[in-house]
Design an enzyme around this catalytic site. Structure first.
Site, short mmCIF file in Angstrom:
data_model
loop_
_atom_site.label_atom_id
_atom_site.label_comp_id
_atom_site.label_asym_id
_atom_site.label_seq_id
_atom_site.Cartn_x
_atom_site.Cartn_y
_atom_site.Cartn_z
N CYS A 242 0.86 -1.17 0.00
CA CYS A 242 0.00 0.00 0.00
C CYS A 242 0.90 1.23 0.00
O CYS A 242 1.79 1.34 0.84
CB CYS A 242 -0.91 -0.01 1.22
SG CYS A 242 -1.90 1.48 1.33
N ASN A 251 1.38 -8.87 -1.08
CA ASN A 251 0.39 -9.81 -0.53
C ASN A 251 0.98 -11.21 -0.60
O ASN A 251 1.86 -11.47 -1.41
CB ASN A 251 -0.87 -9.81 -1.40
CG ASN A 251 -1.65 -8.52 -1.31
OD1 ASN A 251 -1.35 -7.57 -2.00
ND2 ASN A 251 -2.65 -8.50 -0.46
P1 HMG Z 1 -9.41 13.86 -0.38
O1 HMG Z 1 -8.32 14.71 -0.95
O2 HMG Z 1 -9.71 13.99 1.08
O3 HMG Z 1 -10.77 14.02 -1.22
O4 HMG Z 1 -9.07 12.36 -0.72
P2 HMG Z 1 -11.66 15.23 -1.59
O5 HMG Z 1 -13.07 14.73 -1.57
O6 HMG Z 1 -11.30 16.45 -0.79
O7 HMG Z 1 -11.26 15.50 -3.13
C1 HMG Z 1 -9.97 15.97 -3.50
C2 HMG Z 1 -9.78 15.73 -5.00
O8 HMG Z 1 -9.83 14.33 -5.29
C3 HMG Z 1 -10.88 16.37 -5.86
O9 HMG Z 1 -10.29 16.71 -7.11
C4 HMG Z 1 -11.85 15.23 -6.09
O10 HMG Z 1 -12.61 15.38 -7.25
C5 HMG Z 1 -10.88 14.06 -6.22
P3 HMG Z 1 -9.86 18.22 -7.45
O11 HMG Z 1 -11.15 18.99 -7.37
O12 HMG Z 1 -8.87 18.60 -6.39
O13 HMG Z 1 -9.27 18.09 -8.82
N1 HMG Z 1 -11.52 12.79 -5.85
C6 HMG Z 1 -11.57 11.72 -6.66
N2 HMG Z 1 -11.14 11.49 -7.90
C7 HMG Z 1 -11.38 10.27 -8.43
N3 HMG Z 1 -12.04 9.29 -7.77
C8 HMG Z 1 -12.50 9.48 -6.52
C9 HMG Z 1 -12.27 10.75 -5.93
N4 HMG Z 1 -12.59 11.25 -4.72
C10 HMG Z 1 -12.12 12.51 -4.69
N5 HMG Z 1 -13.13 8.50 -5.89
C11 HMG Z 1 -9.68 10.09 -1.16
C12 HMG Z 1 -9.90 11.31 -0.28
C13 HMG Z 1 -10.35 8.91 -0.49
C14 HMG Z 1 -10.29 10.34 -2.54
C15 HMG Z 1 -8.16 9.88 -1.31
O14 HMG Z 1 -7.59 9.84 -0.04
C16 HMG Z 1 -7.82 8.62 -2.05
O15 HMG Z 1 -8.05 8.51 -3.25
N6 HMG Z 1 -7.25 7.64 -1.34
C17 HMG Z 1 -6.98 6.35 -1.95
C18 HMG Z 1 -5.93 5.65 -1.19
C19 HMG Z 1 -5.75 4.27 -1.78
O16 HMG Z 1 -6.24 3.93 -2.84
N7 HMG Z 1 -4.99 3.46 -1.03
C20 HMG Z 1 -4.72 2.10 -1.44
C21 HMG Z 1 -5.91 1.21 -1.34
S1 HMG Z 1 -6.22 0.66 0.34
C22 HMG Z 1 -5.19 -0.71 0.55
O17 HMG Z 1 -4.35 -0.97 -0.28
C23 HMG Z 1 -5.42 -1.61 1.73
C24 HMG Z 1 -6.13 -2.90 1.35
O18 HMG Z 1 -5.39 -3.64 0.39
C25 HMG Z 1 -6.34 -3.78 2.60
C26 HMG Z 1 -5.05 -3.96 3.42
O19 HMG Z 1 -4.03 -4.42 2.89
O20 HMG Z 1 -5.14 -3.62 4.59
C27 HMG Z 1 -7.52 -2.63 0.74
MG MG Z 2 -3.68 -4.89 0.84
#
Ligand code: HMG
Ligand code: MG
Length: 305
Positions: A242, A251
């Site tokens: 991540c 993984n």
């Molecule tokens: P934020 O900055 O707080 O969001 O991010 P916001 O609502 O203030 O929006 C900021 C900007 O992001 C805006 O764009 C939104 O339109 C855009 P701007 O106006 O600045 O150009 N935006 C998006 N764009 C596309 N798709 C969306 C989206 N939402 C907002 N859905 C947010 C909050 C959640 C979006 C951000 O923190 C994020 O994208 N995080 C993703 C992190 C991630 O993907 N991490 C890896 C996956 S988790 C993982 O790997 C763990 C797992 O495998 C299990 C484990 O191993 O434990 C699942």
């Molecule tokens: Mg994971």
């Protein structure tokens, strides 16, 4: 703990999402689609194909809509995607995705780093995502990250994991995947965590998701099987990590889980030879040896990468 092991296990292939989200080597949309095709050929029936997250946060997943547009429909196969908020869900619905996942954390600090909000804020954010997805007939998975440890806070109590798992289940998630995000968990800690979670989530709805940073994943999976868990997340070639969990490695490799399950007479419907082809293909694309003992053993006659 129950002693009878499940006869069948569902493997959820997360390599193309969890693996490639952390990969600096460029992987094209066509390559992702081809890899998903090979994994499906190998018999995997549930595969994560991408994430509808901010492309600024995770640029590797920016082509998720295009990946879905290029995936053929295969009977009995579900391709899923992560959707952290309503914007993500809207994009998933437009891409005709049938299963989505919200992802929260048992640790406050990781919640902030990964999705930029507190645990309680994340639950409020997930609520409309889950209810809208359910109303549209989608299946919803709820991830709990850092179930056995956090890169920022260290030890995470089983009660913290159970609290989030319970909230996501009450919200309507069909399944809870318990993520050892940084792979620090060991078997007795896994058992204690599962005992707590089993109190609040029905066993058939539980999945485990181990990263293998410290080589503990297979031992922890065996504990989960002994607790009756029959859904296991894994990534071909041991891809994964991540971007917001420093030190998180891949993984557990699908090949290694499959070898163990085959040896235990547990049915998965996955073919090792075909899976190894996909493992080799992804390793060639990212130009790195598979992080899998089984791939190393069974590919020893292939030219080295
Ligand atoms: P934020 O900055 O707080 O969001 O991010 P916001 O609502 O203030 O929006 C900021 C900007 O992001 C805006 O764009 C939104 O339109 C855009 P701007 O106006 O600045 O150009 N935006 C998006 N764009 C596309 N798709 C969306 C989206 N939402 C907002 N859905 C947010 C909050 C959640 C979006 C951000 O923190 C994020 O994208 N995080 C993703 C992190 C991630 O993907 N991490 C890896 C996956 S988790 C993982 O790997 C763990 C797992 O495998 C299990 C484990 O191993 O434990 C699942
Ligand atoms: Mg994971």
């Amino acid at each position: 703990m129950q002693n009878e092991l499940p006869r069948k296990v569902t493997l959820v292939e997360v390599g193309i999402r969890d693996g490639l989200q952390n990969e600096s080597a460029p992987v094209t949309t066509e390559q992702k689609i081809a890899l998903l095709g090979m994994l499906t050929e190998a018999g995997l029936r549930r595969l994560e194909a991408g994430s509808f997250v901010s492309p600024r946060w995770v640029p590797q997943m920016a082509d998720t809509a295009a990946v879905f547009a290029g995936l053929p429909e295969v009977n009995g196969v579900t391709y899923s995607a992560l959707t952290p908020n309503e914007k993500g869900l809207e994009a998933a619905l437009a891409a005709n995705v049938k299963e989505v996942a919200v992802f929260g954390s048992a640790s406050e600090s990781f919640s902030q780093k990964n999705i930029n909000c507190s645990i309680d804020e994340s639950l409020a954010r997930f609520e409309p995502v889950v209810s809208k997805a359910k109303a549209k007939g989608l299946t919803v998975r709820g991830y709990v990250s850092c179930v056995l440890g956090c890169p920022y806070e260290g030890y995470i109590a089983p009660a913290a994991t159970a609290r989030l798992a319970s909230a996501l289940t009450a919200m309507g998630c069909d399944e809870i995947s318990l993520g050892d995000t940084i792979g620090t968990g060991t078997p007795l800690a896994t058992a204690a965590m599962l005992e707590a979670v089993k109190e609040v989530v029905p066993l058939p709805q539980l999945a485990v998701h181990f990263h293998d940073t410290y080589g503990q994943a297979l031992a922890n999976i065996l504990v989960a099987l002994q607790h009756g868990v029959s859904i296991i997340d894994s990534a071909v070639a041991g891809l994964g990590g991540c971007p917001y969990a420093k030190g998180a490695s891949g993984n557990v490799a699908t090949e290694d889980v499959l070898y163990m399950l085959n040896g235990m007479g547990i049915d998965t419907g996955v073919d090792m030879t075909a899976l190894l082809k996909a493992s080799r293909a992804v390793s060639l694309i990212i130009n790195r040896k598979a992080q899998s003992k089984v791939a190393a053993a069974l590919h020893s006659d292939e030219p080295a990468l």
